[in-house]
Scaffold this motif. Structure first.
Motif, PDB file in Angstrom:
ATOM      1  N   TRP A  78      -1.111  -0.915   8.722  1.00 21.43           N
ATOM      2  CA  TRP A  78      -2.037   0.137   8.305  1.00 21.43           C
ATOM      3  C   TRP A  78      -2.003   1.298   9.297  1.00 21.43           C
ATOM      4  CZ3 TRP A  78      -6.228   1.816  11.247  1.00 21.43           C
ATOM      5  CH2 TRP A  78      -6.944   2.870  10.664  1.00 21.43           C
TER       6      TRP A  78
ATOM      7  N   GLY B 169      -1.356  -2.568  -4.088  1.00 20.18           N
ATOM      8  CA  GLY B 169      -0.301  -3.070  -3.223  1.00 20.18           C
ATOM      9  C   GLY B 169      -0.713  -3.056  -1.766  1.00 20.18           C
ATOM     10  N   ASN B 170       0.180  -2.549  -0.924  1.00 17.00           N
ATOM     11  CA  ASN B 170      -0.081  -2.497   0.507  1.00 17.00           C
ATOM     12  C   ASN B 170      -0.291  -1.052   0.946  1.00 17.00           C
ATOM     13  OD1 ASN B 170      -0.533  -4.195   2.678  1.00 17.00           O
ATOM     14  ND2 ASN B 170       1.528  -3.956   3.520  1.00 17.00           N
TER      15      ASN B 170
ATOM     16  N   ASP C 213       2.876   2.169  -3.753  1.00 18.89           N
ATOM     17  CA  ASP C 213       1.549   1.723  -3.337  1.00 18.89           C
ATOM     18  C   ASP C 213       0.688   2.877  -2.842  1.00 18.89           C
ATOM     19  OD1 ASP C 213       2.404  -0.804  -3.971  1.00 18.89           O
ATOM     20  OD2 ASP C 213       2.686  -1.460  -1.890  1.00 18.89           O
TER      21      ASP C 213
ATOM     22  N   HIS D 103      -4.966  -6.014  -4.652  1.00 23.44           N
ATOM     23  CA  HIS D 103      -3.578  -5.819  -4.235  1.00 23.44           C
ATOM     24  C   HIS D 103      -2.658  -5.587  -5.420  1.00 23.44           C
ATOM     25  CE1 HIS D 103      -2.870  -5.976   0.069  1.00 23.44           C
ATOM     26  NE2 HIS D 103      -3.854  -6.852   0.185  1.00 23.44           N
TER      27      HIS D 103
ATOM     28  N   THR E   2      -5.797  -0.860   1.223  1.00 22.25           N
ATOM     29  CA  THR E   2      -5.834  -2.318   1.352  1.00 22.25           C
ATOM     30  C   THR E   2      -5.061  -2.867   2.543  1.00 22.25           C
ATOM     31  OG1 THR E   2      -4.001  -2.380  -0.229  1.00 22.25           O
ATOM     32  CG2 THR E   2      -6.219  -2.756  -1.094  1.00 22.25           C
ATOM     33  N   SER E   3      -4.137  -2.108   3.125  1.00 22.49           N
ATOM     34  CA  SER E   3      -3.327  -2.644   4.219  1.00 22.49           C
ATOM     35  C   SER E   3      -4.156  -2.812   5.491  1.00 22.49           C
ATOM     36  CB  SER E   3      -2.114  -1.746   4.488  1.00 22.49           C
ATOM     37  OG  SER E   3      -2.521  -0.422   4.790  1.00 22.49           O
TER      38      SER E   3
ATOM     39  N   SER F  54      -2.703   4.385  -4.633  1.00 23.15           N
ATOM     40  CA  SER F  54      -3.932   4.533  -3.852  1.00 23.15           C
ATOM     41  C   SER F  54      -4.460   5.956  -3.940  1.00 23.15           C
ATOM     42  CB  SER F  54      -3.675   4.158  -2.381  1.00 23.15           C
ATOM     43  OG  SER F  54      -3.260   2.811  -2.259  1.00 23.15           O
TER      44      SER F  54
ATOM     45  N   GLN G  14      -9.552  -7.048  -1.246  1.00 15.78           N
ATOM     46  CA  GLN G  14      -8.182  -7.550  -1.189  1.00 15.78           C
ATOM     47  C   GLN G  14      -7.677  -8.029  -2.549  1.00 15.78           C
ATOM     48  OE1 GLN G  14      -6.185  -7.160   1.350  1.00 15.78           O
ATOM     49  NE2 GLN G  14      -7.840  -6.223   2.546  1.00 15.78           N
TER      50      GLN G  14
END
Length: 441
Positions: free
Chosen positions: A92, A81-82, A245, A77, A86-87, A249, A74
């Motif tokens: 998610w 980001g999200n 984000d 981030h 990581t969400s 990723s 986490q």
């Protein structure tokens, strides 16, 4: 009735942090061999449990709501980001549902020619007898490929260097955070370099998004498809922030893991000329000098076994960690809310219970569908469960196509007396690269 974790044997608390910081892979391996299938220990105020029973690992990874990504991931981030990596929770699930069509098999196959073309472009810069850092080359090659598949254009040297710099700083920052968690005064320069790199990454991605928006073209590349997907419930599309984000990723997951897997593969091939000879024989029979294509993949079983075995010994990610969102039970033991559970690919992939001579590089072990015979939770280089890497098929296809394209043109020999040091971070990198001498095949 569940038992308390304190009844289990565990490493002494006063030596855990020092041993883990000095050699996390060795520490996890020793814990697994000495203390059994659930190994509790503490780092600072965190209760951590290493899981080595495949059923327990599968149980944790199949439930993304009860077991969420742990705090160590986490902290990324700022970089991701999200995005999907990581969400959590409903968000998610929504993003996974929206993004999944982008990675359908037929779409992934369309990128095969890009992977081969970019590899051939790289080979034009290679020369007989030259010394190169093959890890640097694989990182740059896979970054160029993933940027092409995301944005459908050749990125400039500046854009590529900004992205590469941001990802390098993120890796260095992550390692620093993990190794200096108890240091009261952190090095502000490390944080500043990380923040500056993220700002540069943001500028690069947002400029590309702005250009795409202003052009009015959505395109058939990954970005275009992400821009077009709509939520079936409310018809909404991703915001620019969410697109940023997800793109960040994809950049990390889409090139980092393949580049590292290929780097370790080249090292292993150089150390095992008998495997390299069998690879050349298969390429001669299947391709006879022809350029590999997606349709060639089914004719290259030994090449696939080489990649699979390299990822067993040097998994792209050495462990996955989850945090219990409520009190629960695993294997008859009470797991309190907030406990971090670790499933280590490094440990399980080298477990003598499942692999004969586990430290030996032996691609032939994967004959006769060994993977299907292994218990689930033993071999999981891309994770498992609902959060298994969404780009798994992309990465495997890319690794085989790049490996075969290069192996038809060059053999790579290790530079003598150069130590190759592991750097376990978000991914498993060679800390100082892998120096090789190029030899015409």
């Amino acid at each position: 009735m569940s038992q308390d974790l304190l009844t289990l044997s565990s490493p002494a608390a006063n030596r855990v942090l020092a041993e883990y910081s000095e050699d996390p892979l060795g520490f996890m391996t020793r814990c697994a061999r000495e203390f059994g299938e659930i190994v509790p220990f503490r780092i600072e105020d965190r209760l951590i449990c290493l899981l080595t029973n495949p059923m327990h690992i599968t149980e944790v990874l199949k439930d993304p709501l009860l077991f969420i990504k742990a705090k160590d991931l986490q902290i990324l981030h700022g970089l991701l980001g999200n995005g999907l990596i990581t969400s959590e929770g409903d968000f998610w699930q929504r993003q996974r549902r929206l993004t999944q069509p982008v990675f359908y098999h037929q779409r992934i196959n369309s990128y095969g020619a890009v992977m081969v073309d970019y590899t051939k472009q790289m080979l034009q810069t290679w020369c007989e007898g030259e010394v190169r850092d093959v890890h640097d080359d694989m990182m740059r090659l896979t970054l160029n490929i993933v940027m092409k598949t995301i944005f459908n254009r050749d990125v400039t040297d500046g854009e590529a260097s900004y992205v590469a710099h941001a990802l390098d700083e993120a890796m260095n920052w992550f390692v620093y955070q993990m190794n200096n968690s108890l240091v009261e005064e952190q090095d502000s320069n490390v944080d500043r370099r990380y923040q500056d790199a993220i700002a540069l990454l943001d500028d690069t991605i947002y400029a590309m998004l702005k250009h795409r928006r202003s052009s009015g073209e959505e395109g058939e590349d990954l970005l275009g498809m992400l821009m077009q997907v709509q939520d079936a419930d409310d018809g909404s599309r991703m915001s620019d922030r969410q697109l940023r984000d997800e793109v960040a990723s994809l950049m990390l997951a889409g090139h980092e893991t393949t580049a590292n897997s290929l780097s370790w593969t080249w090292m292993l091939l150089a150390q095992h000329p008998e495997v390299q000879a069998k690879l050349k024989q298969e390429l001669k029979m299947a391709l006879d000098g022809r350029t590999p294509t997606v349709s060639s993949l089914s004719q290259l079983p030994y090449t696939h076994m080489i990649i699979k075995e390299a990822m067993r010994l040097y998994p792209p990610v050495t462990d996955v960690s989850r945090e219990a969102t409520r009190d629960c039970e695993i294997g008859g033991y009470f797991i309190p809310k907030g406990c971090t559970l670790i499933a280590s690919q490094w440990v399980m992939h080298r477990d003598p219970r499942y692999f004969q001579h586990p430290e030996v590089f032996n691609p032939e072990r994967w004959e006769n569908d060994l993977e299907k015979q292994l218990p689930r939770g033993v071999y999981f280089p891309f994770g498992d469960g609902p959060r298994i890497c969404i780009g798994k098929s992309f990465a495997l296809m890319e690794a085989v196509l790049i490996l075969t394209t290069i192996a038809q043109a060059f053999e790579l020999e290790l530079v003598p007396d150069r130590a190759i040091e592991l750097q376990p971070s978000i991914t498993l990198r060679p800390k100082h690269g892998i120096q090789v001498v190029l030899k015409k095949a």
